[in-house]
Design a protein around this motif. Sequence first.
Motif, PDB file in Angstrom:
ATOM      1  N   ASP A  11       0.813  -1.143  -0.039  1.00  0.00           N
ATOM      2  CA  ASP A  11      -0.192  -0.139  -0.034  1.00  0.00           C
ATOM      3  C   ASP A  11       0.830   1.322   0.073  1.00  0.00           C
ATOM      4  OD1 ASP A  11      -2.276  -1.626   0.040  1.00  0.00           O
ATOM      5  OD2 ASP A  11      -2.665  -1.142   2.069  1.00  0.00           O
ATOM      6  N   GLU A  12       2.018   1.068   0.699  1.00  0.00           N
ATOM      7  CA  GLU A  12       2.859   2.355   0.965  1.00  0.00           C
ATOM      8  C   GLU A  12       3.560   2.646  -0.728  1.00  0.00           C
ATOM      9  OE1 GLU A  12       5.033   5.588   2.212  1.00  0.00           O
ATOM     10  OE2 GLU A  12       3.522   4.541   3.398  1.00  0.00           O
ATOM     11  N   GLN A  13       3.975   1.592  -1.375  1.00  0.00           N
ATOM     12  CA  GLN A  13       4.245   1.897  -2.819  1.00  0.00           C
ATOM     13  C   GLN A  13       3.238   2.513  -3.476  1.00  0.00           C
ATOM     14  OE1 GLN A  13       5.961  -2.292  -2.958  1.00  0.00           O
ATOM     15  NE2 GLN A  13       7.824  -1.476  -3.183  1.00  0.00           N
ATOM     16  N   LEU A  14       2.225   1.976  -3.478  1.00  0.00           N
ATOM     17  CA  LEU A  14       1.028   2.494  -4.171  1.00  0.00           C
ATOM     18  C   LEU A  14       0.669   3.703  -4.085  1.00  0.00           C
ATOM     19  CD1 LEU A  14      -1.360  -0.769  -4.116  1.00  0.00           C
ATOM     20  CD2 LEU A  14      -0.001  -0.035  -6.264  1.00  0.00           C
ATOM     21  N   MET A  15       0.789   4.211  -2.602  1.00  0.00           N
ATOM     22  CA  MET A  15       0.612   5.601  -2.194  1.00  0.00           C
ATOM     23  C   MET A  15       1.673   6.718  -2.975  1.00  0.00           C
ATOM     24  SD  MET A  15      -1.327   7.704  -1.018  1.00  0.00           S
ATOM     25  CE  MET A  15      -2.245   6.763  -0.050  1.00  0.00           C
ATOM     26  N   LYS A  16       2.846   6.105  -2.695  1.00  0.00           N
ATOM     27  CA  LYS A  16       3.983   6.646  -3.555  1.00  0.00           C
ATOM     28  C   LYS A  16       3.879   7.087  -4.854  1.00  0.00           C
ATOM     29  CE  LYS A  16       6.740   7.692   0.159  1.00  0.00           C
ATOM     30  NZ  LYS A  16       6.803   8.863   0.511  1.00  0.00           N
ATOM     31  N   GLY A  17       3.132   5.987  -5.703  1.00  0.00           N
ATOM     32  CA  GLY A  17       2.944   6.186  -7.074  1.00  0.00           C
ATOM     33  C   GLY A  17       2.039   7.212  -7.265  1.00  0.00           C
ATOM     34  N   SER A  18       1.014   7.031  -6.372  1.00  0.00           N
ATOM     35  CA  SER A  18      -0.149   7.993  -6.635  1.00  0.00           C
ATOM     36  C   SER A  18       0.376   9.576  -6.235  1.00  0.00           C
ATOM     37  CB  SER A  18      -1.337   7.822  -5.562  1.00  0.00           C
ATOM     38  OG  SER A  18      -1.875   6.614  -5.727  1.00  0.00           O
ATOM     39  N   GLU A  19       1.015   9.784  -5.295  1.00  0.00           N
ATOM     40  CA  GLU A  19       1.759  11.160  -4.997  1.00  0.00           C
ATOM     41  C   GLU A  19       2.773  11.515  -6.291  1.00  0.00           C
ATOM     42  OE1 GLU A  19       3.778  10.468  -1.382  1.00  0.00           O
ATOM     43  OE2 GLU A  19       1.743  10.339  -0.105  1.00  0.00           O
ATOM     44  N   ALA A  20       3.400  10.415  -6.867  1.00  0.00           N
ATOM     45  CA  ALA A  20       4.341  10.988  -7.710  1.00  0.00           C
ATOM     46  C   ALA A  20       3.599  11.163  -8.857  1.00  0.00           C
ATOM     47  CB  ALA A  20       5.138   9.622  -8.253  1.00  0.00           C
ATOM     48  N   MET A  21       2.425  10.785  -9.114  1.00  0.00           N
ATOM     49  CA  MET A  21       1.360  11.042 -10.386  1.00  0.00           C
ATOM     50  C   MET A  21       0.812  12.385  -9.986  1.00  0.00           C
ATOM     51  SD  MET A  21      -1.954   9.182 -12.065  1.00  0.00           S
ATOM     52  CE  MET A  21      -0.552   7.924 -12.564  1.00  0.00           C
ATOM     53  N   PHE A  22       0.515  12.647  -8.833  1.00  0.00           N
ATOM     54  CA  PHE A  22       0.166  13.992  -8.799  1.00  0.00           C
ATOM     55  C   PHE A  22       0.930  15.272  -8.814  1.00  0.00           C
ATOM     56  CE2 PHE A  22      -0.604  17.442  -5.338  1.00  0.00           C
ATOM     57  CZ  PHE A  22      -1.644  18.141  -5.842  1.00  0.00           C
ATOM     58  N   PHE A  23       2.259  14.928  -8.332  1.00  0.00           N
ATOM     59  CA  PHE A  23       3.212  16.068  -8.414  1.00  0.00           C
ATOM     60  C   PHE A  23       3.427  16.035 -10.020  1.00  0.00           C
ATOM     61  CE2 PHE A  23       3.727  15.364  -4.049  1.00  0.00           C
ATOM     62  CZ  PHE A  23       3.338  16.546  -3.391  1.00  0.00           C
ATOM     63  N   ALA A  24       3.605  14.959 -10.843  1.00  0.00           N
ATOM     64  CA  ALA A  24       3.878  15.081 -11.972  1.00  0.00           C
ATOM     65  C   ALA A  24       2.819  15.826 -12.808  1.00  0.00           C
ATOM     66  CB  ALA A  24       4.250  13.588 -12.585  1.00  0.00           C
ATOM     67  N   TYR A  25       1.433  15.563 -12.583  1.00  0.00           N
ATOM     68  CA  TYR A  25       0.423  16.199 -13.157  1.00  0.00           C
ATOM     69  C   TYR A  25       0.441  17.874 -12.858  1.00  0.00           C
ATOM     70  CZ  TYR A  25      -4.154  17.448 -14.677  1.00  0.00           C
ATOM     71  OH  TYR A  25      -5.264  18.419 -15.025  1.00  0.00           O
ATOM     72  N   ARG A  26       1.029  18.224 -11.843  1.00  0.00           N
ATOM     73  CA  ARG A  26       1.019  19.578 -11.422  1.00  0.00           C
ATOM     74  C   ARG A  26       2.280  20.085 -12.324  1.00  0.00           C
ATOM     75  NH1 ARG A  26       1.544  21.201  -5.460  1.00  0.00           N
ATOM     76  NH2 ARG A  26       2.077  23.400  -6.651  1.00  0.00           N
ATOM     77  N   GLY A  27       3.441  19.414 -12.519  1.00  0.00           N
ATOM     78  CA  GLY A  27       4.443  19.950 -13.459  1.00  0.00           C
ATOM     79  C   GLY A  27       3.784  19.919 -14.810  1.00  0.00           C
ATOM     80  N   PHE A  28       3.432  18.751 -15.291  1.00  0.00           N
ATOM     81  CA  PHE A  28       2.790  18.704 -16.729  1.00  0.00           C
ATOM     82  C   PHE A  28       1.689  19.719 -16.793  1.00  0.00           C
ATOM     83  CE2 PHE A  28      -0.135  16.623 -19.796  1.00  0.00           C
ATOM     84  CZ  PHE A  28       0.662  16.551 -20.775  1.00  0.00           C
ATOM     85  N   THR A  29       1.016  20.489 -15.922  1.00  0.00           N
ATOM     86  CA  THR A  29       0.182  21.352 -16.341  1.00  0.00           C
ATOM     87  C   THR A  29       0.768  22.858 -16.046  1.00  0.00           C
ATOM     88  OG1 THR A  29      -0.771  21.112 -14.169  1.00  0.00           O
ATOM     89  CG2 THR A  29      -1.840  19.952 -15.969  1.00  0.00           C
ATOM     90  N   GLU A  38      -2.710  34.204 -18.756  1.00  0.00           N
ATOM     91  CA  GLU A  38      -2.268  35.368 -19.421  1.00  0.00           C
ATOM     92  C   GLU A  38      -3.665  35.916 -20.228  1.00  0.00           C
ATOM     93  OE1 GLU A  38       1.002  34.841 -21.948  1.00  0.00           O
ATOM     94  OE2 GLU A  38       2.333  34.168 -20.541  1.00  0.00           O
ATOM     95  N   SER A  39      -4.638  34.983 -20.606  1.00  0.00           N
ATOM     96  CA  SER A  39      -5.661  35.310 -21.354  1.00  0.00           C
ATOM     97  C   SER A  39      -6.767  35.052 -20.564  1.00  0.00           C
ATOM     98  CB  SER A  39      -5.899  34.209 -22.644  1.00  0.00           C
ATOM     99  OG  SER A  39      -4.636  34.600 -23.412  1.00  0.00           O
ATOM    100  N   GLY A  40      -6.739  34.840 -19.270  1.00  0.00           N
ATOM    101  CA  GLY A  40      -7.861  34.582 -18.187  1.00  0.00           C
ATOM    102  C   GLY A  40      -8.641  33.151 -18.440  1.00  0.00           C
ATOM    103  N   TYR A  41      -7.754  32.295 -18.898  1.00  0.00           N
ATOM    104  CA  TYR A  41      -8.307  31.084 -19.364  1.00  0.00           C
ATOM    105  C   TYR A  41      -7.771  29.817 -18.228  1.00  0.00           C
ATOM    106  CZ  TYR A  41      -9.423  32.603 -23.911  1.00  0.00           C
ATOM    107  OH  TYR A  41     -10.095  33.396 -24.987  1.00  0.00           O
ATOM    108  N   GLY A  42      -8.541  28.548 -18.056  1.00  0.00           N
ATOM    109  CA  GLY A  42      -8.187  27.660 -17.353  1.00  0.00           C
ATOM    110  C   GLY A  42      -8.078  26.432 -17.843  1.00  0.00           C
ATOM    111  N   ARG A  43      -7.977  25.291 -17.026  1.00  0.00           N
ATOM    112  CA  ARG A  43      -7.742  24.127 -17.717  1.00  0.00           C
ATOM    113  C   ARG A  43      -8.911  23.562 -18.396  1.00  0.00           C
ATOM    114  NH1 ARG A  43      -4.643  21.391 -12.476  1.00  0.00           N
ATOM    115  NH2 ARG A  43      -2.902  22.657 -12.665  1.00  0.00           N
ATOM    116  N   ALA A  44     -10.163  23.931 -18.203  1.00  0.00           N
ATOM    117  CA  ALA A  44     -11.093  23.526 -19.015  1.00  0.00           C
ATOM    118  C   ALA A  44     -11.016  24.001 -20.379  1.00  0.00           C
ATOM    119  CB  ALA A  44     -12.464  24.155 -18.497  1.00  0.00           C
ATOM    120  N   HIS A  45     -10.527  25.271 -20.651  1.00  0.00           N
ATOM    121  CA  HIS A  45     -10.307  25.840 -21.857  1.00  0.00           C
ATOM    122  C   HIS A  45      -9.087  24.963 -22.550  1.00  0.00           C
ATOM    123  CE1 HIS A  45     -12.007  29.207 -19.528  1.00  0.00           C
ATOM    124  NE2 HIS A  45     -12.649  29.410 -20.731  1.00  0.00           N
ATOM    125  N   HIS A  46      -8.116  24.685 -21.690  1.00  0.00           N
ATOM    126  CA  HIS A  46      -6.940  23.910 -22.317  1.00  0.00           C
ATOM    127  C   HIS A  46      -7.504  22.551 -22.800  1.00  0.00           C
ATOM    128  CE1 HIS A  46      -2.821  21.928 -21.831  1.00  0.00           C
ATOM    129  NE2 HIS A  46      -3.341  21.736 -22.997  1.00  0.00           N
TER     130      HIS A  46
END
Length: 161
Positions: A11-29, A38-46
């Motif tokens: 479960d700990e390894q799976l949790m680390k994987g989930s956390e890695a995905m969360f932080f990777a997604y933050r970097g990706f976005t 800059e144009s007042g848009y958000g992720r839904a627009h993207h």
Amino acid sequence: MAGAGLLFLTDEQLMKGSEAMFFAYRGFTADPDRILAESGYGRAHHRAVHFIGRSPGTTVNNLLAILGVTKQSLNRVLRSLIEDGLVESRVGTRDKRERHLFLTEEGNKLDRSLTDAQRARMRAAYSAAGPEAVQGFRKVLEAMMDPDMRRRFNRMKDNDK
């Protein structure tokens, strides 16, 4: 059997994987978020711009199914993109009730800038991880998709050929 040991992740390894995905997604976005702000848009627009750009002429109903949002929410996003000249909505030729969506020249420019930013980040990560890791990562992502989304993904992938 290759990868059999992966079936016994803790479960700990799976949790680390989930956390890695969360932080990777933050970097990706992160880069697209800055460009969009800059144009007042958000992720839904993207997301709307991305999938309209990947499937020019897609219908509003298809976009609703891909994004999994309410019609009201999508209409707000599309209204601003259309008013700002990034998306064009055309009446269907076979069914006048359908609306087909296309990026305008300006919409394509925005899509390219967002895609280029994410592509650069992915290229660097893929290069650092190596080809076997890239293949494994792709398999993991596809395995995490719901069956309907995997079918949609595979249809889009097949259209790229």
